[in-house]
Design an enzyme around this catalytic site. Structure first.
Site, PDB file in Angstrom:
ATOM      1  N   GLU A  64       9.133   5.320   5.756  1.00 30.17           N
ATOM      2  CA  GLU A  64       8.468   4.544   4.706  1.00 30.17           C
ATOM      3  C   GLU A  64       8.977   3.106   4.650  1.00 30.17           C
ATOM      4  O   GLU A  64       8.203   2.174   4.422  1.00 30.17           O
ATOM      5  CB  GLU A  64       8.642   5.227   3.347  1.00 30.17           C
ATOM      6  CG  GLU A  64       7.825   6.502   3.184  1.00 30.17           C
ATOM      7  CD  GLU A  64       6.326   6.262   3.290  1.00 30.17           C
ATOM      8  OE1 GLU A  64       5.867   5.131   3.018  1.00 30.17           O
ATOM      9  OE2 GLU A  64       5.599   7.201   3.654  1.00 30.17           O
ATOM     10  N   TYR A 146       6.318   1.680  -4.755  1.00 31.48           N
ATOM     11  CA  TYR A 146       5.569   2.450  -3.763  1.00 31.48           C
ATOM     12  C   TYR A 146       6.483   3.396  -2.989  1.00 31.48           C
ATOM     13  O   TYR A 146       6.200   4.589  -2.848  1.00 31.48           O
ATOM     14  CB  TYR A 146       4.831   1.532  -2.777  1.00 31.48           C
ATOM     15  CG  TYR A 146       4.388   2.323  -1.569  1.00 31.48           C
ATOM     16  CD1 TYR A 146       3.277   3.156  -1.648  1.00 31.48           C
ATOM     17  CD2 TYR A 146       5.122   2.309  -0.387  1.00 31.48           C
ATOM     18  CE1 TYR A 146       2.902   3.942  -0.573  1.00 31.48           C
ATOM     19  CE2 TYR A 146       4.761   3.089   0.689  1.00 31.48           C
ATOM     20  CZ  TYR A 146       3.647   3.903   0.597  1.00 31.48           C
ATOM     21  OH  TYR A 146       3.297   4.699   1.661  1.00 31.48           O
ATOM     22  N   ASP A 164      -0.851   2.991  -1.292  1.00 32.03           N
ATOM     23  CA  ASP A 164      -0.697   1.944  -0.293  1.00 32.03           C
ATOM     24  C   ASP A 164      -2.049   1.283  -0.045  1.00 32.03           C
ATOM     25  O   ASP A 164      -3.014   1.529  -0.776  1.00 32.03           O
ATOM     26  CB  ASP A 164      -0.095   2.511   1.002  1.00 32.03           C
ATOM     27  CG  ASP A 164      -1.049   3.439   1.748  1.00 32.03           C
ATOM     28  OD1 ASP A 164      -2.139   3.771   1.207  1.00 32.03           O
ATOM     29  OD2 ASP A 164      -0.724   3.832   2.886  1.00 32.03           O
TER      30      ASP A 164
END
Length: 384
Positions: A64, A146, A164
């Site tokens: 990520e 996020y 996203d």
């Protein structure tokens, strides 16, 4: 059959109906994901998940962070290198920072690499276990809203709204959100929060991403193959590419400067390390003039860091997030000890240095092929 818009007006009349509709969307999306999911090196498959296999939080966190503002295809190779060198967070924490920066070179947004190392150090100090909540994760370096949601959902299978760019596009089309994307993010997030199922929230998050990446694409979306097409307002309107709505982009400022490639007789190249903070912080570079995101640097050979027979070797351009840079490149043959604050990197080690892409471009302009991997035995003085 009622249109998606009519259906939505009906279900919005009661919270129970809205939750039922969201659950139906999640169910169909998960069914699609079970069959059409992407195979990614950091991901477990739905079949593995059903057998009780659980993702490695370290691998999810690493992927990520790498995926922030970078494409999946670009990340795959970097991810494999990292997990081969450092298979767990303790190994990454034990690695020298310079080695981590070298492995990251070319992936861009180098503050991510510095935060990656700082986060690994902190997690290792806490016993090597990542927090399993968004709140706990956001206390770690480099982890924002996020990333914390993505790790919470995917690594720990806890409900979290993961949004996203792919998800923004899917939701904008599904609900035909006319507000410009820069202002619509809270509305998009609210929709996702209502849709997240209580079971398999991690697979749901990845399904939304995969839908945006493979079906609900920016151009020519494959709507006929979409499992949510019956619910999609953009399909009803006939213009899915209109969404998400974006404001015109402002032109990026243009900056200028010069780069100086000093080459020793044996092919070694003179390098130095940038300051830890700021643009490209902690990375390796060739000597350049004092350009920044806000000001130009000198562009002539008279600004070289030391006297030599500098000759022009070309010009390169590079686009950063907030500005574009144009560098005039100069080359000179230089021998002797490296000046203070500089070092000679042997030709066969250049490809392994922590050089950002802009510096590789400058070196390649002066010495084509110099930043490509080569055998130590093949190192020789480049031809003029």
């Amino acid at each position: 059959m009622a249109s998606a818009d009519q259906t939505r007006k009906t279900v919005d009349a009661s919270g129970d109906s809205t939750r039922a509709a969201s659950g139906n969307i999640a169910s169909r999306l998960l069914g699609w994901y079970d069959v059409h999911h992407r195979e990614l090196p950091w991901r477990i498959t739905p079949r593995e998940h059903a057998r009780g296999v659980r993702p490695d939080p370290y691998r999810i966190w690493l992927s990520e962070v790498m995926l922030q503002q970078t494409t999946v295809e670009a990340v795959k190779a970097y991810f494999r290198v990292f997990v081969e060198k450092w298979p767990d967070v303790e190994a990454l924490a034990a690695a020298p920072t310079e080695d981590v920066m070298k492995a990251w070179a070319g992936l861009g947004y180098y503050s991510r690499a510095r935060n990656l190392k700082a986060c690994a150090d902190l997690v290792a100090q806490r016993g090597g276990r990542f927090p399993d909540t968004e709140t706990g994760l956001r206390e770690l370096p480099g982890i924002g809203a996020y990333t914390s949601a993505a790790i919470t959902a995917i690594a720990f299978d806890r409900p979290a709204a993961v949004v996203d760019g792919n998800v923004e596009r899917v939701i904008s089309r599904l609900f035909s959100i006319a507000t410009p994307l820069s202002e619509a993010k809270p509305e998009i997030r609210a929709h996702v929060e209502r849709m997240v199922p209580g079971t398999r929230p991690g697979d749901f998050a990845q399904a939304m991403m995969d839908l945006g990446a493979t079906i609900c694409t920016p151009r020519r979306p494959r709507c006929m193959l979409c499992p949510l097409r019956e619910d999609c307002d953009a399909v009803v309107s006939g213009d899915p590419e209109h969404f998400p709505v974006r404001l015109p982009k402002a032109d990026k400022p243009q900056r200028r400067g010069a780069a100086f490639i000093a080459v020793r007789d044996d092919g070694a190249i003179l390098l130095r390390k940038r300051a830890e903070k700021g643009l490209l912080g902690g990375m390796t570079e060739v000597p350049t003039t004092g350009w920044t995101a806000r000001i130009d640097g000198a562009t002539t050979a008279t600004a070289a860091p030391f006297p030599a027979k500098w000759r022009r070797a070309g010009q390169i351009t590079h686009v950063f997030t907030h500005f574009a840079l144009e560098l005039d490149v100069f080359r000179a043959e230089v021998n002797g000890a490296a000046p203070a604050g500089h070092f000679w990197s042997p030709a066969h080690e250049i490809s392994g240095e922590a050089l950002p892409t802009v510096m590789k471009k400058a070196i390649e302009a002066a010495i084509p092929g110099a930043t490509k991997k080569q055998s130590p035995h093949s190192a020789k003085r480049p031809h003029d």
